[in-house]
Design a protein around this motif. Structure first.
Motif, PDB file in Angstrom:
ATOM      1  N   LEU A 363       0.856  -1.193   0.000  1.00 42.34           N
ATOM      2  CA  LEU A 363       0.000   0.000   0.000  1.00 42.34           C
ATOM      3  C   LEU A 363       0.889   1.240   0.000  1.00 42.34           C
ATOM      4  O   LEU A 363       1.376   1.657   1.062  1.00 42.34           O
ATOM      5  N   PRO A 364       1.131   1.854  -1.162  1.00 37.00           N
ATOM      6  CA  PRO A 364       2.036   3.009  -1.209  1.00 37.00           C
ATOM      7  C   PRO A 364       1.508   4.225  -0.458  1.00 37.00           C
ATOM      8  O   PRO A 364       2.285   5.069  -0.040  1.00 37.00           O
ATOM      9  N   ILE A 365       0.188   4.338  -0.310  1.00 36.49           N
ATOM     10  CA  ILE A 365      -0.379   5.394   0.519  1.00 36.49           C
ATOM     11  C   ILE A 365      -1.463   4.795   1.404  1.00 36.49           C
ATOM     12  O   ILE A 365      -1.961   3.691   1.147  1.00 36.49           O
ATOM     13  N   ASP A 366      -1.819   5.559   2.418  1.00 37.08           N
ATOM     14  CA  ASP A 366      -2.932   5.177   3.282  1.00 37.08           C
ATOM     15  C   ASP A 366      -4.236   5.443   2.526  1.00 37.08           C
ATOM     16  O   ASP A 366      -4.506   6.587   2.142  1.00 37.08           O
ATOM     17  N   PRO A 367      -5.043   4.415   2.246  1.00 43.14           N
ATOM     18  CA  PRO A 367      -6.300   4.640   1.529  1.00 43.14           C
ATOM     19  C   PRO A 367      -7.182   5.706   2.172  1.00 43.14           C
ATOM     20  O   PRO A 367      -7.942   6.389   1.484  1.00 43.14           O
TER      21      PRO A 367
END
Length: 571
Positions: A363-367
């Motif tokens: 997960l490259p960013i926090d959804p």
């Protein structure tokens, strides 16, 4: 049919001679000026171009996202675009800090019509272009270099005159040598400098020179080389805002934009989700979110990405692909078992260290940063494993499976997935869990119990009412704790059960909270799990034991050569 020797038909791109290029060692540390061209470049690429209602909705959305420059149309070429520009101005729909941009060809009647459309605007960018590429000069327009320069200079002069005649508007001039990336580099500088000579920009009143990859024909590093070379060679660079307009014909539009920003570009023109001619324009959402993952705020707000995506889908009448970066319905979703296990562990570590920098596998960013919940991060199909199943049970149903039980139950879900051949929802997983463990109340069932103990003594006595093959009976036992006493009572009644492992926790909150107990027992040398739930943790643990006994008997009944006598759980 594909050629055996494509070199006989297609020629490779011409590389830029720039041995001391500097851009590869740079990073993007601040956002560029953004210009959305959804309403013009994107609109002209739609199967059904937007009507006024959809145009207005998309304009309002672009303003809400934070764009300060929005290309709103080609008013000299389309009555719909002309009317839209007039409605924005006359109905005062343009915020004071937003500049509308309009496109015009380098022809006097079209330039004049463009200024008619812009009458009364507070802030406006007039964008004029002509094709500078040698193939277009020769094949399409039949002009030489000098005639090409003359077209650009005469259009610039006329635009400057029209701007000076309307000083109430804050004007910005923009020139594009169309097909810049396939234009001879020295000629691109020559024509831009000729345009600058006609307009006379200054460092205080800069003009925009837009250098488009109208058709992407080379790798993105070559575009970066061209931008760095241009910025070095052009005179009075400080009087220019250097803009890029990447297309995506080779599928590298985002990379091209990033590398050109590293090479010195100040501004990017593109569209939300990359809609545009052929394979599209550069995707500003992806480009901006790439910056965000590197700690650079793009100054565009995508905090509620799903509603934004749906609105753009409505305006464009085109779907966004479910695998579209940062946006698609499946981009934060893992089906693979190994991915799910890593995400589950990463999320657990995140909960333990909420102030740490974001580090969750896959997960490259926090959804959450783009308005997505964690509910769809893990979804289960035949490719999934225990990690994803455990995650969904824990996140959505409050069931925290011990590791060995997680392994055992994953086989149950795998069978369902293989049998159905489709995605297994969280509800289906819980139902399978309930059927396999919680509903196992036959042939043994617990109907109640009573505990007693002597003061200052660790020993507990239990009297439990159970149903055994349709007949109720009372069993009694004593042990160091309620569960140990219950096991002794079962043993005294002729049922030998050994506790191997035990876990418990509460499920839910407040008055609706209940206890859940996971009990691993050994019966006749075989390890088997049972699960029980109840308002009382003692009752839940006893029900877990009965669940394990019933599951053991079920497996024995399914085994070959089983006799009726062998189904009794006895010493």
């Amino acid at each position: 049919m594909m050629l055996d020797n494509p070199a006989s038909k297609y020629q490779p791109f011409v590389a830029v001679d720039l041995p001391d290029r500097q851009w590869p060692s740079r990073r993007i540390e601040s956002p560029p000026q953004w210009c959305s061209v959804d309403l013009r470049d994107g609109n002209q690429a739609l199967i059904d171009p937007m009507d006024l209602e959809r145009k207005q909705r998309l304009f309002d959305l672009l303003v809400k996202v934070g764009f300060k420059q929005i290309e709103v149309g080609f008013p000299s070429a389309s009555q719909t675009d002309f009317d839209f520009v007039r409605s924005l101005i006359e109905e005062d729909k343009i915020p004071d800090d937003v500049s509308i941009q309009v496109l015009t060809q380098a022809r006097p009647p079209l330039i004049d019509r463009t200024f008619e459309a812009l009458e009364g605007a507070k802030n406006a960018i007039v964008h004029v272009y002509n094709a500078t590429d040698p193939m277009f000069r020769r094949v399409v327009f039949g002009v030489d270099k000098a005639e090409c320069v003359q077209i650009a200079v005469e259009a610039t002069t006329r635009i400057r005159q029209r701007m000076e005649a309307a000083p109430a508007t804050q004007w910005t001039f923009q020139y594009s040598p169309e097909l810049f990336t396939t234009t001879e580099m020295d000629f691109a500088v020559e024509i831009v400098e000729a345009v600058m000579g006609a307009f006379e920009p200054t460092p205080e009143q800069r003009m925009i020179v837009n250098l488009p990859a109208t058709v992407e024909v080379a790798p993105p590093n070559n575009y970066a080389d061209q931008i760095e070379w241009f910025c070095r060679e052009v005179k009075n660079r400080d009087a220019l805002i250097v803009s890029v307009h990447p297309h995506n014909d080779r599928g590298t539009g985002v990379a091209a934009a990033e590398l050109t920003l590293m090479a010195g570009a100040d501004r990017v023109e593109g569209t939300l989700f990359g809609n545009g001619e052929r394979t599209g324009n550069v995707d500003i959402v992806t480009l901006a979110m790439n910056m965000y993952t590197q700690g650079v705020h793009p100054q565009l707000d995508f905090s509620n990405i799903t509603p934004l995506m749906r609105e753009v889908e409505y305006c464009n009448q085109l779907p966004v692909h479910p695998r579209h970066p940062y946006v698609g319905d499946l981009v934060f979703t893992a089906f693979s078992g190994s991915h799910q296990d890593a995400i589950k562990k990463g999320m657990a570590d995140r909960r333990a260290h909420p102030e740490a920098r974001w580090e969750v596998p896959y997960l490259p960013i926090d959804p959450m940063d783009v308005g997505r919940s964690y509910e769809a991060v893990i979804r289960v199909n035949s490719q999934s494993g225990k990690g994803g199943i455990s995650y969904l049970l824990e996140q959505e149903h409050g069931i925290e499976l011990p590791r060995r039980l997680s392994i055992e139950f994953s086989q149950v879900v795998q069978e369902v997935a293989d049998r159905t051949g489709r995605e297994i929802t969280s509800t289906m997983i819980y139902q399978a869990f309930a059927d396999e463990y919680l509903a196992r109340n036959s042939p043994f069932a617990l109907f109640g119990h009573r505990l007693s103990s002597e003061p200052d003594s660790p020993r507990v006595s239990v009297e439990a009412t159970i149903e055994e093959r349709g007949e109720r009976r009372v069993i009694q036992g004593e042990g160091n704790g309620p569960l140990a006493a219950f096991i002794k009572a079962l043993a005294a009644a002729g049922h030998d059960v050994e506790i191997i492992d035990y876990h418990e926790h509460s499920r839910g909150q407040g008055a609706d909270a209940e206890a859940i107990a996971y009990v691993e027992v050994r019966i006749d040398g075989k390890a088997v799990f049972g699960v029980g739930t109840d308002e009382s943790i003692t009752s839940a643990s006893m029900k877990g034991v009965m669940s394990a006994i019933n599951r053991y008997l079920l497996t024995q009944a399914a085994a070959p050569n089983v006799t009726a006598e062998s189904l009794a759980v006895t010493k």
